[in-house]
Design a protein around this motif. Structure first.
Motif, short mmCIF file in Angstrom:
data_model
loop_
_atom_site.label_atom_id
_atom_site.label_comp_id
_atom_site.label_asym_id
_atom_site.label_seq_id
_atom_site.Cartn_x
_atom_site.Cartn_y
_atom_site.Cartn_z
N LEU A 109 43.98 40.40 33.05
CA LEU A 109 42.89 41.29 33.47
C LEU A 109 43.48 42.64 33.83
O LEU A 109 44.44 42.72 34.62
N LEU A 158 41.70 45.05 43.54
CA LEU A 158 42.01 44.17 42.40
C LEU A 158 42.79 42.98 42.92
O LEU A 158 43.52 43.09 43.93
N ASP A 159 42.70 41.86 42.22
CA ASP A 159 43.48 40.67 42.58
C ASP A 159 44.97 40.95 42.36
O ASP A 159 45.34 41.85 41.60
N HIS A 183 36.26 38.32 42.85
CA HIS A 183 36.73 37.72 41.59
C HIS A 183 35.65 37.76 40.50
O HIS A 183 35.51 36.81 39.72
N GLN A 184 34.89 38.84 40.47
CA GLN A 184 33.69 38.83 39.60
C GLN A 184 33.98 38.54 38.14
O GLN A 184 33.30 37.72 37.52
N VAL A 185 34.97 39.23 37.57
CA VAL A 185 35.18 39.07 36.12
C VAL A 185 35.64 37.65 35.82
O VAL A 185 35.13 36.99 34.90
N LYS A 186 36.56 37.15 36.62
CA LYS A 186 37.05 35.78 36.38
C LYS A 186 35.90 34.78 36.51
O LYS A 186 35.77 33.84 35.72
N THR A 228 45.91 41.11 38.75
CA THR A 228 45.21 42.10 37.92
C THR A 228 46.01 43.41 37.93
O THR A 228 46.54 43.81 38.96
N TYR A 267 36.93 46.70 32.26
CA TYR A 267 38.10 45.81 32.30
C TYR A 267 38.44 45.35 30.89
O TYR A 267 37.54 45.01 30.10
#
Ligand code: URA
Length: 231
Positions: free
Chosen positions: A199, A100-101, A183-186, A104, A131
Protein backbone atom coordinates in the motif's frame (compact mmCIF):
# COMPACT_ATOMS: atom_id res chain seq x y z
CA UNK A 1 -5.82 30.04 18.51
CA UNK A 2 -5.76 29.50 22.28
CA UNK A 3 -3.65 31.97 24.24
CA UNK A 4 -1.35 29.29 25.73
CA UNK A 5 -0.70 27.89 22.24
CA UNK A 6 -0.06 31.37 20.88
CA UNK A 7 2.57 31.92 23.59
CA UNK A 8 4.27 28.60 22.77
CA UNK A 9 4.24 29.46 19.05
CA UNK A 10 5.79 32.86 19.62
CA UNK A 11 8.41 32.07 22.31
CA UNK A 12 10.56 29.13 23.35
CA UNK A 13 8.30 28.50 26.37
CA UNK A 14 6.81 25.05 26.92
CA UNK A 15 3.09 24.76 27.62
CA UNK A 16 3.54 24.54 31.43
CA UNK A 17 5.80 27.62 31.29
CA UNK A 18 3.23 29.48 29.17
CA UNK A 19 0.50 28.58 31.68
CA UNK A 20 2.68 29.75 34.56
CA UNK A 21 3.32 33.08 32.81
CA UNK A 22 -0.45 33.58 32.35
CA UNK A 23 -1.23 32.65 35.96
CA UNK A 24 1.55 34.96 37.21
CA UNK A 25 -0.08 37.88 35.36
CA UNK A 26 2.83 38.34 32.94
CA UNK A 27 0.66 38.13 29.83
CA UNK A 28 -1.59 40.93 28.54
CA UNK A 29 -4.06 40.81 25.65
CA UNK A 30 -4.98 44.22 24.23
CA UNK A 31 -3.68 45.92 27.39
CA UNK A 32 -5.60 43.75 29.88
CA UNK A 33 -3.94 41.10 32.05
CA UNK A 34 -5.01 37.73 30.62
CA UNK A 35 -6.90 35.49 33.06
CA UNK A 36 -7.81 32.56 30.88
CA UNK A 37 -5.31 30.40 28.99
CA UNK A 38 -8.09 29.09 26.72
CA UNK A 39 -9.12 32.52 25.39
CA UNK A 40 -8.91 32.82 21.61
CA UNK A 41 -6.37 35.27 20.22
CA UNK A 42 -5.46 36.23 16.65
CA UNK A 43 -2.54 37.94 14.95
CA UNK A 44 -4.30 41.30 15.20
CA UNK A 45 -4.59 41.09 19.01
CA UNK A 46 -1.82 42.81 20.93
CA UNK A 47 -0.36 40.03 23.10
CA UNK A 48 2.55 40.90 25.38
CA UNK A 49 4.74 38.92 27.78
CA UNK A 50 6.37 41.09 30.44
CA UNK A 51 5.68 44.09 28.20
CA UNK A 52 7.21 42.69 24.98
CA UNK A 53 4.92 42.08 22.01
CA UNK A 54 4.62 38.43 20.89
CA UNK A 55 4.29 37.43 17.29
CA UNK A 56 3.42 33.82 16.45
CA UNK A 57 5.73 31.94 14.09
CA UNK A 58 4.04 31.28 10.73
CA UNK A 59 2.40 27.91 10.25
CA UNK A 60 4.43 25.24 8.47
CA UNK A 61 3.25 22.79 5.82
CA UNK A 62 5.43 19.88 4.69
CA UNK A 63 5.18 16.72 2.68
CA UNK A 64 7.35 13.68 3.14
CA UNK A 65 7.80 10.29 1.53
CA UNK A 66 7.22 7.77 4.31
CA UNK A 67 9.35 4.63 4.14
CA UNK A 68 7.97 1.26 5.27
CA UNK A 69 8.53 0.27 8.90
CA UNK A 70 8.07 3.78 10.27
CA UNK A 71 5.16 5.09 12.32
CA UNK A 72 3.05 8.23 12.09
CA UNK A 73 3.35 9.11 15.76
CA UNK A 74 5.57 11.51 17.69
CA UNK A 75 7.01 8.71 19.76
CA UNK A 76 9.30 5.91 18.56
CA UNK A 77 7.64 2.63 19.40
CA UNK A 78 8.36 -0.66 17.65
CA UNK A 79 9.43 1.36 14.60
CA UNK A 80 11.02 4.82 14.34
CA UNK A 81 8.75 7.85 13.99
CA UNK A 82 8.49 9.60 10.62
CA UNK A 83 9.33 12.82 12.46
CA UNK A 84 12.94 11.55 12.75
CA UNK A 85 13.26 12.23 9.01
CA UNK A 86 12.23 15.88 9.24
CA UNK A 87 15.02 18.24 10.21
CA UNK A 88 13.10 21.34 11.31
CA UNK A 89 12.98 23.28 14.56
CA UNK A 90 10.24 22.52 17.08
CA UNK A 91 9.30 19.37 15.21
CA UNK A 92 7.06 18.34 18.12
CA UNK A 93 4.65 21.14 17.13
CA UNK A 94 3.87 19.32 13.89
CA UNK A 95 1.16 16.71 13.47
CA UNK A 96 0.40 14.24 10.68
CA UNK A 97 -2.58 14.92 8.43
CA UNK A 98 -4.08 11.44 8.01
CA UNK A 99 -1.85 8.71 9.40
CA UNK A 100 -0.53 5.74 7.46
CA UNK A 101 0.02 2.25 8.87
CA UNK A 102 3.61 1.19 9.68
CA UNK A 103 3.81 -0.95 6.54
CA UNK A 104 2.26 1.68 4.23
CA UNK A 105 4.60 3.93 2.25
CA UNK A 106 4.11 7.22 0.46
CA UNK A 107 2.75 10.71 0.85
CA UNK A 108 2.41 12.14 4.34
CA UNK A 109 1.48 15.75 5.04
CA UNK A 110 2.60 17.47 8.25
CA UNK A 111 1.62 20.82 9.69
CA UNK A 112 1.06 22.79 12.87
CA UNK A 113 -2.13 24.34 11.45
CA UNK A 114 -5.07 22.39 12.85
CA UNK A 115 -7.71 24.17 10.79
CA UNK A 116 -5.90 23.33 7.54
CA UNK A 117 -5.52 19.65 8.41
CA UNK A 118 -9.19 19.47 9.37
CA UNK A 119 -10.11 20.42 5.78
CA UNK A 120 -8.12 17.47 4.50
CA UNK A 121 -9.30 14.83 6.93
CA UNK A 122 -12.97 15.66 7.53
CA UNK A 123 -15.05 13.43 5.19
CA UNK A 124 -17.58 16.21 4.41
CA UNK A 125 -14.88 18.16 2.49
CA UNK A 126 -14.40 15.11 0.24
CA UNK A 127 -10.64 15.57 -0.16
CA UNK A 128 -9.38 12.75 -2.41
CA UNK A 129 -6.56 10.44 -1.29
CA UNK A 130 -5.17 8.12 -3.94
CA UNK A 131 -3.48 4.83 -3.06
CA UNK A 132 -1.57 2.35 -5.23
CA UNK A 133 -2.56 -1.06 -3.95
CA UNK A 134 -0.90 -4.45 -4.50
CA UNK A 135 -3.33 -7.38 -4.09
CA UNK A 136 -2.88 -11.03 -3.14
CA UNK A 137 -5.22 -12.22 -5.91
CA UNK A 138 -6.59 -10.81 -9.19
CA UNK A 139 -9.22 -8.14 -8.73
CA UNK A 140 -12.77 -9.34 -9.39
CA UNK A 141 -14.74 -7.58 -12.12
CA UNK A 142 -17.50 -6.26 -9.85
CA UNK A 143 -15.23 -4.52 -7.33
CA UNK A 144 -15.16 -1.11 -9.07
CA UNK A 145 -18.97 -1.05 -8.99
CA UNK A 146 -19.08 -2.20 -5.34
CA UNK A 147 -16.61 0.48 -4.27
CA UNK A 148 -18.52 3.12 -6.24
CA UNK A 149 -21.70 2.17 -4.36
CA UNK A 150 -19.95 1.73 -0.99
CA UNK A 151 -19.11 -1.40 1.00
CA UNK A 152 -19.93 -2.37 4.56
CA UNK A 153 -16.86 -2.54 6.81
CA UNK A 154 -17.05 -4.59 9.99
CA UNK A 155 -18.04 -2.49 12.98
CA UNK A 156 -19.14 0.56 10.93
CA UNK A 157 -22.69 1.96 10.86
CA UNK A 158 -22.58 3.27 7.31
CA UNK A 159 -21.28 2.14 3.94
CA UNK A 160 -17.96 3.56 2.75
CA UNK A 161 -18.32 6.71 0.65
CA UNK A 162 -18.14 6.28 -3.13
CA UNK A 163 -14.58 5.38 -4.12
CA UNK A 164 -12.90 5.15 -7.54
CA UNK A 165 -11.00 2.05 -8.63
CA UNK A 166 -8.64 2.02 -11.63
CA UNK A 167 -7.10 -1.29 -12.60
CA UNK A 168 -3.44 -1.12 -13.63
CA UNK A 169 -3.07 -4.88 -13.90
CA UNK A 170 -5.06 -7.71 -12.25
CA UNK A 171 -3.09 -7.45 -8.98
CA UNK A 172 -2.26 -3.74 -8.93
CA UNK A 173 -4.89 -0.99 -8.71
CA UNK A 174 -5.32 2.67 -7.84
CA UNK A 175 -8.00 3.43 -5.26
CA UNK A 176 -9.22 6.96 -4.57
CA UNK A 177 -11.19 7.54 -1.38
CA UNK A 178 -12.46 10.66 0.37
CA UNK A 179 -12.48 9.47 3.97
CA UNK A 180 -9.93 7.88 6.28
CA UNK A 181 -11.44 5.23 8.51
CA UNK A 182 -9.02 3.04 10.47
CA UNK A 183 -7.19 0.68 8.02
CA UNK A 184 -9.78 1.72 5.45
CA UNK A 185 -8.12 0.49 2.26
CA UNK A 186 -7.13 -2.86 3.73
CA UNK A 187 -10.63 -3.34 5.15
CA UNK A 188 -12.31 -2.39 1.85
CA UNK A 189 -10.40 -5.08 -0.04
CA UNK A 190 -11.00 -7.57 2.73
CA UNK A 191 -14.75 -6.80 2.43
CA UNK A 192 -14.63 -7.95 -1.22
CA UNK A 193 -12.59 -11.10 -0.52
CA UNK A 194 -9.14 -9.84 -1.44
CA UNK A 195 -6.06 -8.87 0.60
CA UNK A 196 -3.72 -5.88 0.39
CA UNK A 197 -0.08 -6.93 0.13
CA UNK A 198 1.39 -3.48 -0.54
CA UNK A 199 0.00 0.00 0.00
CA UNK A 200 1.42 3.32 -1.13
CA UNK A 201 -0.27 6.75 -0.96
CA UNK A 202 0.49 8.70 -4.14
CA UNK A 203 -1.69 11.77 -3.92
CA UNK A 204 -3.74 13.91 -1.51
CA UNK A 205 -6.02 16.45 -3.24
CA UNK A 206 -3.82 18.02 -5.94
CA UNK A 207 -0.57 17.17 -4.16
CA UNK A 208 1.45 14.44 -5.80
CA UNK A 209 4.34 12.71 -4.09
CA UNK A 210 7.52 13.96 -5.79
CA UNK A 211 10.41 13.36 -3.38
CA UNK A 212 12.44 10.16 -2.88
CA UNK A 213 11.72 7.84 0.03
CA UNK A 214 12.73 9.32 3.39
CA UNK A 215 12.91 12.88 1.98
CA UNK A 216 10.65 15.87 2.62
CA UNK A 217 10.00 19.40 1.38
CA UNK A 218 7.88 22.41 2.29
CA UNK A 219 4.63 22.79 0.33
CA UNK A 220 4.35 25.74 -2.04
CA UNK A 221 1.86 28.51 -1.25
CA UNK A 222 -0.38 27.26 -4.05
CA UNK A 223 -0.34 23.73 -2.63
CA UNK A 224 -1.24 25.04 0.82
CA UNK A 225 -4.05 27.18 -0.63
CA UNK A 226 -5.42 24.27 -2.67
CA UNK A 227 -7.14 22.92 0.47
CA UNK A 228 -8.65 26.32 1.32
CA UNK A 229 -9.03 28.06 4.64
CA UNK A 230 -5.36 28.05 5.85
CA UNK A 231 -4.87 30.58 8.68
N1 URA B 1 -5.78 2.51 4.53
C1 URA B 1 -5.12 1.52 5.17
O1 URA B 1 -5.63 0.40 5.30
N2 URA B 1 -3.88 1.76 5.63
C2 URA B 1 -3.26 2.96 5.47
O2 URA B 1 -2.10 3.12 5.90
C3 URA B 1 -3.95 3.97 4.79
C4 URA B 1 -5.21 3.72 4.34
Amino acid sequence: MRLDKFICKSTSLSKPQALAAIHDGEVCVNGEIAQNEAMQVHENNLVTLNGSRLKARPFRYLLMHKPADTICSNIDERYPSVFNYVAVENVSELHIVGRLDADTTGLVLMTDDGRWSYNITVPSKQCEKCYRVGLSRPIAENVAALFKRGVQLQGEDTLTRPARLEVINPQEVLLTITEGKFHQVKRMFSAVGNRVVSLHREKIGAIQLDVPQGQWRYLTDDEVASFGDAQ
